[in-house]
Design an enzyme around this catalytic site. Sequence first.
Site, PDB file in Angstrom:
ATOM      1  CB  VAL A 123      86.178 100.904  38.955  1.00 45.92           C
ATOM      2  CG1 VAL A 123      85.938  99.285  38.524  1.00 45.92           C
ATOM      3  CG2 VAL A 123      86.317 100.608  40.617  1.00 45.92           C
ATOM      4  CB  CYS A 124      85.644 101.955  34.255  1.00 45.97           C
ATOM      5  SG  CYS A 124      84.034 100.365  34.511  1.00 45.97           S
TER       6      CYS A 124
END
Length: 225
Positions: A123-124
């Site tokens: 995700v990040c």
Amino acid sequence: MQAGPPFVRLNKDDAVGLPMVIVADMQEGLYQIVRDFDTVTYRNNMIAHSAIASLFSIPIVLTTSADTGPNGPLPKEISSMYPDAPFIRRNGEVDAWDNADFRAAVRAQNKSQIILAGITTDVCTEFLALSLRAEGYTVFANTEASGTFTEKLAVDANDRMRDGGVILQGTFAIVMDLMRDWRNTPGSLQLLPWLDTYLPAYGYVARAHEAAVQNGTLLPGEEGL
């Protein structure tokens, strides 16, 4: 002989623009969900990634997500390294590139190459890496310093980033490419103590050589090997 694909390297020459580092959501709460590394190794990897900017005197941008909630703050070992660096505390955006202040902080560095890592890998790190690629940046994702729930998720995220043109490297490869030559500055004088701290497997190679030179004696049968 037909030429192969170009070898894309981190810029060493300031005339063409040194790279920058991004630390994305390496927060004390999120750290606890990382399961694709053991906790001691991953803590060291996070701090090592963050320390690359200091070692090579290149810019860094820090960012966190909802750091007053369960995600927790940035570890003080990281934040204390860069008290004056841009630090964007996001309150909702999952992809850091969706935050206007973060985009402005990155663009203000005027760099074309970015060394990136964060929690979570899928995700990040992945979302931001692919967003940066879409903007035209060359992105080097530090695979040792991004962590997630499972090894499968890390593999899938790394595959997607690679397919999107992100360059996947570990910390040792990144610092070696930035150094280029042990005789440079930073070179062996700066790198060996740094590696002893953050990559002890290599640091102990240097320690063993020091011990052999200063105190070593050849055993029977060793001479001439």
